[in-house]
Design an enzyme around this catalytic site. Structure first.
Site, mmCIF file in Angstrom:
data_model
loop_
_atom_site.group_PDB
_atom_site.id
_atom_site.type_symbol
_atom_site.label_atom_id
_atom_site.label_comp_id
_atom_site.label_asym_id
_atom_site.label_seq_id
_atom_site.Cartn_x
_atom_site.Cartn_y
_atom_site.Cartn_z
ATOM 1 N N GLY A 8 36.105 34.592 -43.640
ATOM 2 C CA GLY A 8 35.830 33.346 -42.942
ATOM 3 C C GLY A 8 35.040 33.642 -41.675
ATOM 4 O O GLY A 8 35.207 32.984 -40.646
ATOM 5 N N HIS A 131 44.181 17.380 -31.824
ATOM 6 C CA HIS A 131 43.095 18.316 -32.095
ATOM 7 C C HIS A 131 41.756 17.581 -32.126
ATOM 8 O O HIS A 131 41.709 16.354 -32.101
ATOM 9 C CB HIS A 131 43.315 19.027 -33.437
ATOM 10 C CG HIS A 131 44.385 20.064 -33.397
ATOM 11 N ND1 HIS A 131 45.719 19.759 -33.523
ATOM 12 C CD2 HIS A 131 44.328 21.424 -33.229
ATOM 13 C CE1 HIS A 131 46.443 20.866 -33.449
ATOM 14 N NE2 HIS A 131 45.620 21.888 -33.262
ATOM 15 N N LYS A 135 39.061 18.262 -37.388
ATOM 16 C CA LYS A 135 40.182 18.892 -38.094
ATOM 17 C C LYS A 135 40.573 18.055 -39.304
ATOM 18 O O LYS A 135 40.715 16.835 -39.202
ATOM 19 C CB LYS A 135 41.376 19.064 -37.146
ATOM 20 C CG LYS A 135 42.515 19.868 -37.759
ATOM 21 C CD LYS A 135 43.525 20.266 -36.715
ATOM 22 C CE LYS A 135 44.693 21.049 -37.314
ATOM 23 N NZ LYS A 135 44.249 22.303 -37.950
ATOM 24 N N GLY A 141 49.027 22.975 -38.691
ATOM 25 C CA GLY A 141 49.888 24.075 -39.083
ATOM 26 C C GLY A 141 50.844 24.478 -37.971
ATOM 27 O O GLY A 141 51.991 24.853 -38.221
#
Length: 242
Positions: A8, A131, A135, A141
């Protein structure tokens, strides 16, 4: 010196990880993104850090197992099948999976666990997170990690007591519920508050992330800690000795 492989690598976290590694005494062994080959990366690394996507986990896990290198998974949005795969993989390699690699959040979860245990079920628990507008998963999480900490302290399963998205009439608060509220907007990196509400008093435990570098620094420290560990499933709490 530890050779870090980043899965990633073109994402925001991947770039933050590269910046942290490049300013350390360790080595950036390389990175891959969607079209890359994690198996080749794993062969030249001492540890893999995965901040990609849930649908890439099986391939990344297989690459780590084949190369016999430990794997740190910071990808969020994982479901039960992903966690089952990680449990199986941990029979062969060292694996650390967490919804948040911030060391501050790790300590926050510890404090939430302690507060929920000591204050008892008479105190209601609500978790508020915010956030940036891009997102895609909610609750975050990290919010779920904090909810799991509270549920564990009370000896209950979060899945059976989770309460998200109240709306409309006739939705009173269920006894023993752990509530979640998710806010999205702007460029907020991450803010989390756990509210424990009792009779005539409230305890609020909060964490504010000001830059993604905090997650990168925590991930690098945790991945470095993972190198040389025997096969098994580890937690970021263990990195701090909690």
């Amino acid at each position: 010196m530890v050779r870090f492989g980043v899965i990633g690598s073109e994402g925001a976290m991947g770039r933050a990880l590269r910046a942290v590694i490049d300013t350390s005494d360790d080595e950036y062994a390389g990175g891959v993104d969607r079209a890359g080959d994690p198996a080749t990366l794993a062969a030249g690394a001492d540890v893999l850090i995965d901040f990609s996507a849930p649908d890439a986990l099986a391939r990344n896990l297989a690459a780590a197992q084949a190369a016999k290198v430990p794997l740190l998974v910071g990808t969020t949005g994982l479901d039960r099948s992903h966690h089952d795969a990680l449990r199986q993989g941990a029979q062969e390699i060292a694996i650390l999976q967490t919804g948040n690699t911030s060391l501050g959040v790790t300590l926050l979860a510890h404090l939430v666990r302690e507060a929920a245990r000591r204050l008892g079920p008479d105190w209601d628990i609500e978790i508020l997170e915010m956030h940036h507008r891009r997102k895609v998963d909610a609750p975050s999480g990290t919010a779920l990690l904090l909810g799991e900490a509270a549920a564990e302290a009370r000896g209950i399963a979060l899945a059976d007591h989770r309460d998200s998205g109240r709306d409309g009439a006739g939705v009173p608060r269920a006894a023993g519920a752990i509530g979640f509220a998710a806010l999205r907007g702007g460029t907020v990196v991450g803010e989390h508050s756990v509210i424990l509400a009792g009779e005539q008093e409230r305890l609020v435990l909060s964490h504010v992330a000001e830059d993604r570098a905090i997650f990168a620094r925590g991930a690098v420290r945790a991945a470095r800690w993972l190198v040389g560990r025997p096969a098994g499933r580890y937690t970021i709490d263990e990195v701090l000795g909690l």
